[in-house]
Motif scaffolding. Structure first.
Motif, mmCIF file in Angstrom:
data_model
loop_
_atom_site.group_PDB
_atom_site.id
_atom_site.type_symbol
_atom_site.label_atom_id
_atom_site.label_comp_id
_atom_site.label_asym_id
_atom_site.label_seq_id
_atom_site.Cartn_x
_atom_site.Cartn_y
_atom_site.Cartn_z
ATOM 1 N N UNK A 21 0.819 -1.205 0.000
ATOM 2 C CA UNK A 21 0.000 0.000 0.000
ATOM 3 C C UNK A 21 0.854 1.258 0.000
ATOM 4 N N UNK A 22 1.921 1.258 0.801
ATOM 5 C CA UNK A 22 2.816 2.414 0.852
ATOM 6 C C UNK A 22 3.543 2.603 -0.482
ATOM 7 N N UNK A 23 3.951 1.515 -1.096
ATOM 8 C CA UNK A 23 4.605 1.588 -2.402
ATOM 9 C C UNK A 23 3.631 2.135 -3.440
ATOM 10 N N UNK A 24 2.377 1.710 -3.375
ATOM 11 C CA UNK A 24 1.365 2.204 -4.308
ATOM 12 C C UNK A 24 1.148 3.707 -4.134
ATOM 13 N N UNK A 25 1.139 4.188 -2.888
ATOM 14 C CA UNK A 25 1.008 5.627 -2.637
ATOM 15 C C UNK A 25 2.154 6.399 -3.272
ATOM 16 N N UNK A 26 3.355 5.871 -3.144
ATOM 17 C CA UNK A 26 4.515 6.536 -3.727
ATOM 18 C C UNK A 26 4.435 6.501 -5.256
ATOM 19 N N UNK A 27 4.094 5.338 -5.806
ATOM 20 C CA UNK A 27 4.018 5.185 -7.264
ATOM 21 C C UNK A 27 2.935 6.083 -7.866
ATOM 22 N N UNK A 28 1.863 6.308 -7.123
ATOM 23 C CA UNK A 28 0.771 7.157 -7.615
ATOM 24 C C UNK A 28 1.074 8.640 -7.420
ATOM 25 N N UNK A 29 2.201 8.954 -6.806
ATOM 26 C CA UNK A 29 2.581 10.341 -6.602
ATOM 27 C C UNK A 29 1.882 11.018 -5.437
ATOM 28 N N UNK A 30 1.247 10.243 -4.579
ATOM 29 C CA UNK A 30 0.552 10.811 -3.418
ATOM 30 C C UNK A 30 1.532 11.246 -2.333
ATOM 31 N N UNK A 31 2.697 10.612 -2.306
ATOM 32 C CA UNK A 31 3.730 10.950 -1.332
ATOM 33 C C UNK A 31 5.018 11.181 -2.109
ATOM 34 N N UNK A 32 5.639 12.346 -1.893
ATOM 35 C CA UNK A 32 6.862 12.686 -2.623
ATOM 36 C C UNK A 32 7.922 13.221 -1.683
ATOM 37 N N UNK A 33 9.077 13.473 -2.236
ATOM 38 C CA UNK A 33 10.169 14.083 -1.482
ATOM 39 C C UNK A 33 10.730 13.179 -0.410
ATOM 40 N N UNK A 34 11.312 13.782 0.635
ATOM 41 C CA UNK A 34 11.927 12.984 1.705
ATOM 42 C C UNK A 34 10.927 12.050 2.395
ATOM 43 N N UNK A 35 9.682 12.493 2.532
ATOM 44 C CA UNK A 35 8.662 11.630 3.133
ATOM 45 C C UNK A 35 8.411 10.396 2.283
ATOM 46 N N UNK A 36 8.433 10.567 0.962
ATOM 47 C CA UNK A 36 8.252 9.437 0.058
ATOM 48 C C UNK A 36 9.405 8.456 0.139
#
Length: 84
Positions: A21-36
């Protein structure tokens, strides 16, 4: 090197699911930068601990979610306390 298992079945199923789920959030661009990047690192940790059944944090705190087998000291190395 042998790592003692200290994670139960449910724990080993939930961690990889959360990691995906966390990887999907990153891949979808919902989480970026250092937090991603931090989220991806945590995902890697969740995938690794889920795959091995060993959590270093559990070992450091003396916890275990693994069900014990009566009479088997290997189930709870170094006197780990069960959380379940």
């Amino acid at each position: 090197m042998h790592l003692p298992k200290n994670m139960g079945r449910t724990d080993r199923i939930i961690r990889p699911a959360v990691a995906l789920g966390m990887i999907a959030l990153y891949a979808a661009g919902k989480v970026r930068g250092p937090g991603g990047v931090a989220l991806l690192a945590l995902s890697g940790i969740f995938l690794a601990t889920g795959a091995t059944g060993f959590c270093p944090l559990y070992q450091a705190t003396g916890l275990s979610t693994r069900a014990s087998t009566p009479g088997n000291p290997a189930d709870h190395p170094r006197g780990a306390r069960s959380m379940g």
